[in-house]
Design an enzyme around this catalytic site. Structure first.
Site, PDB file in Angstrom:
ATOM      1  N   SER A  74      35.962  40.638  26.476  1.00 11.19           N
ATOM      2  CA  SER A  74      36.596  40.176  27.719  1.00 11.19           C
ATOM      3  C   SER A  74      38.108  40.015  27.522  1.00 11.19           C
ATOM      4  O   SER A  74      38.782  40.964  27.169  1.00 11.19           O
ATOM      5  CB  SER A  74      35.937  38.877  28.196  1.00 11.19           C
ATOM      6  OG  SER A  74      34.578  39.119  28.507  1.00 11.19           O
ATOM      7  N   LYS A 118      37.429  26.866  52.703  1.00  9.01           N
ATOM      8  CA  LYS A 118      38.060  25.867  51.864  1.00  9.01           C
ATOM      9  C   LYS A 118      37.048  25.292  50.873  1.00  9.01           C
ATOM     10  O   LYS A 118      35.939  24.909  51.243  1.00  9.01           O
ATOM     11  CB  LYS A 118      38.632  24.747  52.738  1.00  9.01           C
ATOM     12  CG  LYS A 118      39.311  23.625  51.961  1.00  9.01           C
ATOM     13  CD  LYS A 118      40.518  24.125  51.205  1.00  9.01           C
ATOM     14  CE  LYS A 118      41.215  22.991  50.474  1.00  9.01           C
ATOM     15  NZ  LYS A 118      42.351  23.479  49.662  1.00  9.01           N
TER      16      LYS A 118
END
Length: 301
Positions: free
Chosen positions: A118, A170
């Site tokens: 990664s 949100k």
């Protein structure tokens, strides 16, 4: 006889405390000398070695150390040893950009140890040459964002969570609400954008077409030998192979010493630790030992 025994025992403990303190002073001196060597190695030309280990995050002190390597005329090359499962995208991105700046002025070689996946591999591709061991685990090219959803559990427990939000996206995704198609789509766009950046880094760093990188970048891991066959690494080996490549391609002598570069935060951490040992040994430990001795004192009759 009991009094003589207690007196001898106290003398022995004072001697132990003295030699412990002396040993810690010696350790502190050695750490200080090492810190000076690592933070400001003034021994002529040398090859710098920077270790990237554990979880990668945006480390300002480490980035400053890399910048010092770039501007230090005594540094003729940089070896980056990577042993990391990855980390944050920002951490890997910042290291990638910093190493690319060094790469424009002097050779950079990445050596992957047990693990370089990664963000660890993101760091590796910002080098002129990538070297891995046969058993190195690398790859895992991709971006991950995970969340948990516990609404059913909360319902069984009789807990109800309410949120007053300025918009439907949100604080999403949230463990306290179901993932709607809108939330899933917005989150997927974030992952896809960072994945695209990662693929472009690999394509540029390894000089591989983006189409091929996408085929390799499905999240799977590879051994060092597998990575060599598909072009993710250049060679199987270690520092000996790195120095040989520097000698043959960049005319950098193999006799040059390799000097470990430690970020200032690491040096400070070691010094603080050594100082704490002195304080503990000379003050706290002695008080504790004397206290234990007092327990053994015979009660007056």
């Amino acid at each position: 006889m009991e009094a003589d025994y207690l007196i001898d025992r106290r003398r022995l403990k004072r001697r132990i405390a003295f030699w412990r303190t002396a040993a810690i002073v010696v350790i502190l001196a050695a750490v200080s000398v090492g810190a000076l060597k690592y933070s400001d190695p003034k021994s002529g030309n040398y090859i710098a070695r920077l270790k990237i280990t554990n979880f990668i995050h945006n480390d300002v002190e480490r980035l400053a150390a890399i910048e010092n390597i770039r501007t230090d005329e005594d540094v003729k090359a940089l070896i980056v040893r990577i042993n990391s499962p990855g980390g944050t995208v920002v951490g890997g991105e910042a290291l990638h950009k910093a190493l690319n700046r060094v790469r424009k002025q002097k050779p950079v070689i990445a050596i992957m140890d047990e693990l370089a996946t990664s963000a660890g591999y993101m760091v590796a591709v910002a080098s002129d040459r990538v070297i891995a061991h046969a058993g190195t685990i690398t790859g895992s090219i991709g971006v991950l964002m995970q969340t948990a959803e516990v609404t059913d559990l909360l319902y069984k427990l009789g807990i109800k969570v309410e949120a007053i939000k300025s918009g439907p996206l949100k604080a999403e995704p949230s463990p306290f609400s179901k993932i709607t198609p809108q939330v899933r789509g917005a989150t997927k766009s974030l992952v896809d954008d960072m994945y695209k950046m990662f693929v472009e880094m690999v394509a540029d760093g390894r000089n591989i077409k983006i189409q091929k990188v996408r085929q390799l970048a499905d999240g799977r891991v590879y051994t060092g030998r597998m990575a060599l066959k598909i072009g993710l690494v250049d060679e199987i080996g270690g520092e000996r192979q790195a120095k040989n490549w520097l000698a043959s391609k960049k005319r950098i002598k193999t006799s040059l010493p390799i000097v470990d570069i430690l970020p200032q935060s690491h040096v400070k951490r070691w010094l603080d630790y050594a100082i704490s040992l002195i304080q503990k040994t000379s003050i706290s430990e002695r008080l504790i030992l004397d206290g234990l001795v007092s327990v053994w004192h015979p009660r007056p009759r």
